[in-house]
Design an enzyme around this catalytic site. Structure first.
Site, PDB file in Angstrom:
ATOM      1  N   ASN A 209       0.861  -1.190   0.000  1.00 49.33           N
ATOM      2  CA  ASN A 209       0.000   0.000   0.000  1.00 49.33           C
ATOM      3  C   ASN A 209       0.891   1.231   0.000  1.00 49.33           C
ATOM      4  OD1 ASN A 209      -1.894   1.983   0.415  1.00 49.33           O
ATOM      5  ND2 ASN A 209      -2.153   1.534   2.597  1.00 49.33           N
TER       6      ASN A 209
ATOM      7  N   LYS B 283      -0.017   4.295  -0.216  1.00 50.86           N
ATOM      8  CA  LYS B 283      -0.656   5.491   0.353  1.00 50.86           C
ATOM      9  C   LYS B 283      -0.480   6.651  -0.621  1.00 50.86           C
ATOM     10  CE  LYS B 283       0.557   3.518   4.767  1.00 50.86           C
ATOM     11  NZ  LYS B 283       0.286   3.589   6.167  1.00 50.86           N
TER      12      LYS B 283
ATOM     13  N   HIS C 270      -9.366   0.949   4.752  1.00 52.83           N
ATOM     14  CA  HIS C 270      -8.085   1.153   5.441  1.00 52.83           C
ATOM     15  C   HIS C 270      -8.304   2.090   6.628  1.00 52.83           C
ATOM     16  CE1 HIS C 270      -3.969   2.399   6.220  1.00 52.83           C
ATOM     17  NE2 HIS C 270      -3.607   1.295   5.610  1.00 52.83           N
TER      18      HIS C 270
ATOM     19  N   GLU D 223      -6.699   4.512   7.711  1.00 50.21           N
ATOM     20  CA  GLU D 223      -6.507   5.948   7.417  1.00 50.21           C
ATOM     21  C   GLU D 223      -7.757   6.533   6.758  1.00 50.21           C
ATOM     22  OE1 GLU D 223      -2.768   5.545   5.375  1.00 50.21           O
ATOM     23  OE2 GLU D 223      -1.829   4.963   7.261  1.00 50.21           O
TER      24      GLU D 223
ATOM     25  N   GLU E 100      -5.266  -5.350  10.538  1.00 49.79           N
ATOM     26  CA  GLU E 100      -4.266  -4.302  10.761  1.00 49.79           C
ATOM     27  C   GLU E 100      -4.564  -3.584  12.077  1.00 49.79           C
ATOM     28  OE1 GLU E 100      -2.334  -3.003   6.862  1.00 49.79           O
ATOM     29  OE2 GLU E 100      -4.122  -1.791   7.088  1.00 49.79           O
TER      30      GLU E 100
ATOM     31  N   GLY F 194       2.279   2.210  10.536  1.00 51.17           N
ATOM     32  CA  GLY F 194       3.159   3.356  10.360  1.00 51.17           C
ATOM     33  C   GLY F 194       3.840   3.809  11.640  1.00 51.17           C
TER      34      GLY F 194
ATOM     35  N   SER G 200       3.458  -2.255  10.172  1.00 50.93           N
ATOM     36  CA  SER G 200       4.924  -2.185  10.315  1.00 50.93           C
ATOM     37  C   SER G 200       5.628  -3.496   9.953  1.00 50.93           C
ATOM     38  CB  SER G 200       5.296  -1.719  11.731  1.00 50.93           C
ATOM     39  OG  SER G 200       4.768  -0.421  11.971  1.00 50.93           O
TER      40      SER G 200
HETATM   41  C1  PEP Z   1      -0.663  -0.024   5.778  1.00 49.12           C
HETATM   42  O1  PEP Z   1      -0.596   1.036   5.180  1.00 49.12           O
HETATM   43  O2  PEP Z   1      -1.630  -0.766   5.588  1.00 49.12           O
HETATM   44  C2  PEP Z   1       0.416  -0.388   6.701  1.00 49.12           C
HETATM   45  C3  PEP Z   1       0.342  -1.529   7.335  1.00 49.12           C
HETATM   46  O3  PEP Z   1       1.460   0.497   6.850  1.00 49.12           O
HETATM   47  P1  PEP Z   1       2.885   0.223   7.559  1.00 49.12           P
HETATM   48  O4  PEP Z   1       3.398  -1.085   7.000  1.00 49.12           O
HETATM   49  O5  PEP Z   1       3.733   1.387   7.155  1.00 49.12           O
HETATM   50  O6  PEP Z   1       2.633   0.134   9.022  1.00 49.12           O
END
Ligand code: PEP
Length: 228
Positions: free
Chosen positions: A6, A8, A84, A86, A150, A156, A186
């Site tokens: 992803n 973003k 997601h 975000e 998640e 992040g 992460s």
């Molecule tokens: C994500 O954007 O779904 C995500 C898991 O980001 P990160 O790996 O940077 O934590």
């Protein structure tokens, strides 16, 4: 195993082309890239397997700023992320809109990665299962539906769920909905093995570490090795 990157709001068309030139997915894993809308067509043309980061629930209409499933399919996109954290946190996405996006995208022939996960305070209050149950209750099983677990506190932040926490949450998700479950939060080359080798972890949704072709390829290679 499915490993999805992803991006973003990173990488316009030129950076997308540069990534594609440097990235060679290993055999034995499905590597998917989810770039911003303006980079979707270029990513497809460069030979990547491409999902969008969102999709609307109507084919067309007065919905400023949205993109529909037929439009995505027209440029060769094969799937979309929905829900997601975000989107939920900053753009008012709700369980109901996530459900509508997922159902329409699946009906229109896209694959869907639907994201679920608890906030840190929800985990601290012991509400993780309740949150997951609520978020999943609006989704119907479908052969092209994948869930991404998640934990929001791990996205992040550099904080990762322990492999035990991931395994436990994945088992709970699977007890409610029969679908492959990706872990996200992460994931990096250094922790991919311990997470991906857990039962019930069917792949990863990777944010930051998917922006670099070598680190994303390394995570994909770990996934391929574990399942071979
Ligand atoms: C994500 O954007 O779904 C995500 C898991 O980001 P990160 O790996 O940077 O934590």
């Amino acid at each position: 195993m499915l490993v999805a990157g992803n991006w973003k709001m990173y990488k316009g068309p030129a950076e997308t082309r540069a990534f594609a030139a440097a990235f060679s997915p290993p055999e034995g894993v499905e590597a998917v890239i989810c770039p911003p809308f303006v980079s979707l067509a270029g990513a497809v043309e460069a030979g990547l397997t491409v999902f969008a980061q969102n999709v609307h629930w109507e084919d067309e209409g007065a919905f400023t700023g949205e993109v529909s499933a037929p439009m995505l399919r027209e440029v060769g996109v094969v799937g979309a992320i929905v829900g997601h954290s975000e989107r939920r946190q900053y753009f008012g996405e709700t369980d109901e809109t996530v459900a509508r996006r997922a159902a329409h995208a699946l009906e229109a022939g896209l694959r869907v990665i639907a994201c679920v996960g608890e906030l840190e305070e929800e985990r601290d209050r012991g509400e993780t299962e309740e949150v997951l149950r609520r978020q999943l209750s609006v989704l119907d099983p479908h052969p092209a539906l994948v869930i991404a677990y998640e934990p929001v506190w791990a996205i992040g932040t550099g904080k990762t769920a322990t492999p035990e926490q991931a395994e436990e949450a994945h088992a709970f998700v699977k007890s409610l909905l029969d679908a492959p479950v990706l872990y996200g939060g992460s994931v990096k080359p250094e922790n991919a093995e311990e997470l991906l080798s857990r039962p019930g972890v069917d792949g990863a949704l990777v944010g930051g570490a998917s922006l670099d072709p070598d680190s994303f390829a390394s995570i994909c290679a770990t996934a391929a090795r574990i399942r071979s």
